[in-house]
Motif scaffolding. Structure first.
Motif, short mmCIF file in Angstrom:
data_model
loop_
_atom_site.label_atom_id
_atom_site.label_comp_id
_atom_site.label_asym_id
_atom_site.label_seq_id
_atom_site.Cartn_x
_atom_site.Cartn_y
_atom_site.Cartn_z
N ILE B 164 0.84 -1.20 0.00
CA ILE B 164 0.00 0.00 0.00
C ILE B 164 0.87 1.25 0.00
CG2 ILE B 164 -1.74 1.28 1.30
CD1 ILE B 164 -2.64 -1.45 2.44
N GLU B 165 1.98 1.19 0.74
CA GLU B 165 2.85 2.36 0.80
C GLU B 165 3.53 2.64 -0.53
OE1 GLU B 165 5.43 1.72 4.12
OE2 GLU B 165 3.84 2.18 5.55
N SER B 166 3.62 1.60 -1.38
CA SER B 166 4.33 1.81 -2.64
C SER B 166 3.39 2.15 -3.79
CB SER B 166 5.13 0.55 -2.99
OG SER B 166 4.25 -0.47 -3.35
N ILE B 167 2.08 2.33 -3.53
CA ILE B 167 1.17 2.61 -4.65
C ILE B 167 1.36 4.02 -5.16
CG2 ILE B 167 -0.59 0.96 -3.93
CD1 ILE B 167 -2.26 3.44 -3.05
N ASP B 168 0.82 4.24 -6.35
CA ASP B 168 0.91 5.54 -6.99
C ASP B 168 -0.16 6.45 -6.39
OD1 ASP B 168 1.26 7.62 -8.61
OD2 ASP B 168 0.81 6.58 -10.49
N MET B 169 0.26 7.41 -5.55
CA MET B 169 -0.71 8.26 -4.87
C MET B 169 -1.28 9.33 -5.80
SD MET B 169 -1.33 7.19 -1.92
CE MET B 169 -2.00 8.47 -0.84
N LYS B 170 -0.64 9.51 -6.96
CA LYS B 170 -1.14 10.53 -7.90
C LYS B 170 -2.53 10.18 -8.37
CE LYS B 170 3.24 12.17 -9.66
NZ LYS B 170 4.27 11.23 -10.11
N VAL B 171 -2.77 8.86 -8.55
CA VAL B 171 -4.10 8.42 -8.97
C VAL B 171 -5.13 8.84 -7.93
CG1 VAL B 171 -5.47 6.40 -9.55
CG2 VAL B 171 -3.07 6.46 -10.15
N VAL B 172 -4.77 8.60 -6.67
CA VAL B 172 -5.68 8.93 -5.57
C VAL B 172 -5.94 10.44 -5.54
CG1 VAL B 172 -5.94 8.89 -3.06
CG2 VAL B 172 -4.90 6.96 -4.23
N GLU B 173 -4.87 11.22 -5.68
CA GLU B 173 -5.02 12.68 -5.67
C GLU B 173 -5.90 13.14 -6.83
OE1 GLU B 173 -1.10 14.43 -5.60
OE2 GLU B 173 -0.67 13.26 -3.81
N ALA B 174 -5.67 12.55 -8.01
CA ALA B 174 -6.45 12.94 -9.17
C ALA B 174 -7.93 12.66 -8.93
CB ALA B 174 -5.97 12.18 -10.40
N MET B 175 -8.22 11.52 -8.34
CA MET B 175 -9.62 11.18 -8.08
C MET B 175 -10.23 12.12 -7.06
SD MET B 175 -9.59 7.08 -8.08
CE MET B 175 -11.36 6.91 -8.05
N GLU B 176 -9.45 12.43 -6.02
CA GLU B 176 -9.95 13.36 -5.01
C GLU B 176 -10.22 14.72 -5.62
OE1 GLU B 176 -6.98 13.05 -1.98
OE2 GLU B 176 -8.07 11.48 -0.91
N ALA B 177 -9.31 15.15 -6.51
CA ALA B 177 -9.48 16.45 -7.16
C ALA B 177 -10.72 16.46 -8.02
CB ALA B 177 -8.24 16.75 -8.00
N ASN B 178 -11.09 15.32 -8.56
CA ASN B 178 -12.28 15.24 -9.40
C ASN B 178 -13.54 15.04 -8.58
OD1 ASN B 178 -11.60 15.53 -12.16
ND2 ASN B 178 -10.38 13.67 -11.96
N GLY B 179 -13.41 15.03 -7.27
CA GLY B 179 -14.58 14.98 -6.42
C GLY B 179 -15.04 13.59 -6.03
N ALA B 180 -14.15 12.61 -6.14
CA ALA B 180 -14.55 11.27 -5.70
C ALA B 180 -14.57 11.22 -4.18
CB ALA B 180 -13.56 10.24 -6.24
N ASN B 181 -15.52 10.48 -3.63
CA ASN B 181 -15.54 10.36 -2.17
C ASN B 181 -14.61 9.23 -1.72
OD1 ASN B 181 -16.90 7.93 -2.46
ND2 ASN B 181 -18.90 8.91 -2.29
N LYS B 182 -14.51 9.05 -0.41
CA LYS B 182 -13.53 8.11 0.13
C LYS B 182 -13.74 6.68 -0.39
CE LYS B 182 -10.73 9.89 3.29
NZ LYS B 182 -11.07 11.20 3.76
N THR B 183 -15.02 6.25 -0.43
CA THR B 183 -15.31 4.89 -0.89
C THR B 183 -14.88 4.71 -2.35
OG1 THR B 183 -17.37 5.46 0.20
CG2 THR B 183 -17.09 3.18 -0.47
N GLN B 184 -15.20 5.72 -3.16
CA GLN B 184 -14.84 5.62 -4.57
C GLN B 184 -13.33 5.57 -4.75
OE1 GLN B 184 -17.11 9.03 -5.73
NE2 GLN B 184 -18.56 7.78 -6.92
N VAL B 185 -12.64 6.42 -4.01
CA VAL B 185 -11.17 6.41 -4.09
C VAL B 185 -10.65 5.04 -3.72
CG1 VAL B 185 -9.07 7.30 -3.02
CG2 VAL B 185 -10.88 8.87 -3.66
N PHE B 186 -11.22 4.46 -2.67
CA PHE B 186 -10.75 3.16 -2.20
C PHE B 186 -10.96 2.08 -3.26
CE2 PHE B 186 -11.60 -0.85 0.06
CZ PHE B 186 -10.36 -1.00 0.66
N PHE B 187 -12.19 2.05 -3.82
CA PHE B 187 -12.50 0.95 -4.74
C PHE B 187 -11.89 1.10 -6.12
CE2 PHE B 187 -15.71 -0.25 -1.63
CZ PHE B 187 -15.51 -1.62 -1.63
N TYR B 188 -11.77 2.36 -6.61
CA TYR B 188 -11.27 2.54 -7.98
C TYR B 188 -9.83 3.03 -8.04
CZ TYR B 188 -16.09 1.76 -9.21
OH TYR B 188 -17.32 1.20 -9.35
#
Lengths: 270, 266
Positions: B164-188
């Protein structure tokens, strides 16, 4: 009226995974779950069983506390013996591993037959759990630290030789070729070409195996092969759970400290 | 023709001092170890040992095939213990790993606590857990399953949290910036990145657990180890040979299958 963009959105599939993959995943999931149910049935490890044993568990954990602090004086000598066993076994197996890992590395030992035989031998050693080795050696040598050390030597030889021969296979072969071309014999190529390249890993893996050996020698005493496990076995049989708890605390701290020190050393050398 | 080695590099005095101290310390440790360890050499190199040796070793290498059925049955139980334990652990380890991963929660305390808990569990060999569970739930494979499950949770949780620590956090940030909620970020955003490696580690752990559960029977926690204790007590070394043979073959087959699956996963 819909424009083109909205039309496109309508025909888009609901899911991003293909139905084929979905079917496959479901199938795998069902197989895994079915196997799990079957194995819980076979091993009688069902939830009701777990709940049923809960009061007993709490009662026992009550017996664990408070740990008997005075018992430390008995733990320390056994712990020291555990250390001695791990040190001797690690030293001997690091020395023994050198010929084995050279023979098992495909790029160093180009002779297919000896290479395969060594690999086969090492694979077999690795599949036998350390404690079974200890059982056999206790049968041969009698109870004591000696059979434990022999078991640990075999056990760590399997791990070390595997790790090192894998590292050997990744080394840069060009310096070796250059040395051979300028007339170095095989001992010289190994000493000046191979050793400098793998020395840090060699030390790092040896420390790692030392860590494993400490942990392994904790339980060897259960089958009479010396060390702290002997006390553990004894105290459990006598239902002295406060002493057991003290042992567990000591084991815990020793393992954590050893792990910390060896990870610091490994960071410093690699 | 003259052979000359290149001049040696100069080593500073402080380094020399450091190396000498380390060398002296190591030599001192070895000296103490080899002189203090309590080994009764006379007993080890006695006639009895030689007798034992010539009796035990040949028998080990001539396995008793009449026990094959019994041994195989217990080996199957061993594999089931490993399977139930490893699967339980691979599921429990997921939330533990998210707790222990540094990049998942803003508070460092949570991840430190999670890591500490996993380290604590990992510090004990599974046999120690097995002893405790045999005392609580009684002898039998159930104690073995619990021991394997707890021990594997410690190891898998650590490995998972590193994934988990080695994943690409940019994807997570991009999703958050697009307004995804926590569950969506987690699953996608997170799960697709970690699942292949999680599965790979879980299968690897099953491989390790098969080996581990083959000794649980020594303390009464089910599986093939139980047969070993009895065979050794009765000095049936040919039966021990059979057990060893079965363990080696089954473990090798499982290693092979699992490495095949893992290669396809990652």
């Amino acid at each position: 009226m819909m424009n083109e963009k909205q039309m496109k959105e309508k025909v888009q599939p609901k899911s991003i995974t293909s139905p084929d993959l979905k079917r496959k995943t479901t199938l795998v999931f069902i197989v895994v779950a079915a196997l799990y149910l079957y194995s819980t049935y076979k091993t009688e490890s069902t939830l009701p069983e777990f709940i049923k044993s809960f009061p007993r568990m709490i009662e026992m954990f009550g017996g664990f506390f408070p740990p008997n602090l005075e018992y430390v004086s008995r733990v320390i000598p056994a712990l020291v013996e555990t250390f001695y066993m791990a040190i001797i076994a690690t030293t001997i197996s690091t020395l023994l591993t050198i010929p084995f890992c050279l023979l098992a590395a495909r790029n160093i030992n180009t002779n297919k037959i000896t290479n395969q035989i060594t690999r086969f031998f090492l694979n077999i050693i690795r599949t036998i759990p350390d404690i079974i080795l200890a059982v056999v050696f206790v049968g041969v040598f009698g109870i004591g630290a000696f059979p434990g050390i022999i078991a640990l030597i075999f056990f760590s030889l399997g791990i070390l030789a595997k790790l090192l021969s894998d590292t050997l296979e990744t080394i840069d072969m060009q310096p070796l070729d250059a040395m051979r071309a300028s007339g170095a014999n095989s001992l010289q190529t190994i000493w000046y070409g191979v050793v400098p390249q793998i020395l840090p890993q060699f030390v790092s893996f040896s420390l790692y195996v030392f860590e494993i050996n400490i942990r392994a020698s904790v339980v060897l005493g259960l089958v009479g092969a010396g060390g702290i496990g002997l006390l553990l076995d004894q105290q459990l049989k006598w239902f002295r759970y406060d002493n057991v708890m003290m042992l567990i605390i000591v084991i815990f701290f020793v393992v954590v400290i050893i792990e910390y020190i060896s990870s610091k050393i490994r960071e410093a050398i690699v | 023709m003259r052979y000359e080695l290149p001049p040696k590099k100069k080593i500073s005095t402080s380094k020399k001092l450091k190396y000498t101290t380390i060398a002296i310390a190591i030599i001192a440790i070895f000296f103490v170890t080899f002189t203090q360890i309590n080994i009764n050499w006379e007993r080890i190199f006695s006639d009895r040992t030689i007798n034992n040796f010539s009796r035990v070793i040949p028998q080990l290498f001539s396995p008793d095939w009449s026990t094959f059925g019994k041994v195989m049955e217990k080996m199957v139980e061993t594999v089931f213990i490993a399977y139930a334990g490893a699967l339980m652990a691979s599921i429990i380890a997921v939330p533990m790993a998210f707790l222990a991963a540094r990049n998942m929660f803003r508070f460092r305390i949570i991840s430190s606590l999670g890591k500490w808990l996993l380290d604590a569990v990992r510090a004990f060999p599974e046999l120690v857990f097995a002893i405790i569970f045999v005392a609580t739930v009684g002898p039998g494979p159930f104690a073995g399953v619990l021991a394997i499950a707890i021990n594997s949770t410690g190891m898998l949780g650590k490995l998972y949290s590193e994934v988990i620590e080695s994943i690409d956090m940019k994807v997570v940030e991009a999703m958050e910036a697009n307004g995804a909620n926590k569950t969506q970020v987690f699953f996608y955003g997170i799960l697709p990145q970690v699942i292949p490696e999680f599965l790979s580690y879980a299968i690897y752990r099953f491989e390790v657990d098969v080996r581990a559960s083959s000794v649980l029977g020594i303390v009464g926690a089910g599986g093939i180890g139980f047969l070993i204790t009895i065979a050794v007590a009765n000095r049936n070394w040919d039966e021990v040979g059979m057990i060893l043979l079965v363990i080696i073959i089954v473990v090798t087959i499982i290693d092979y299958i699992s490495s095949f699956i893992r290669k396809r996963l990652v």
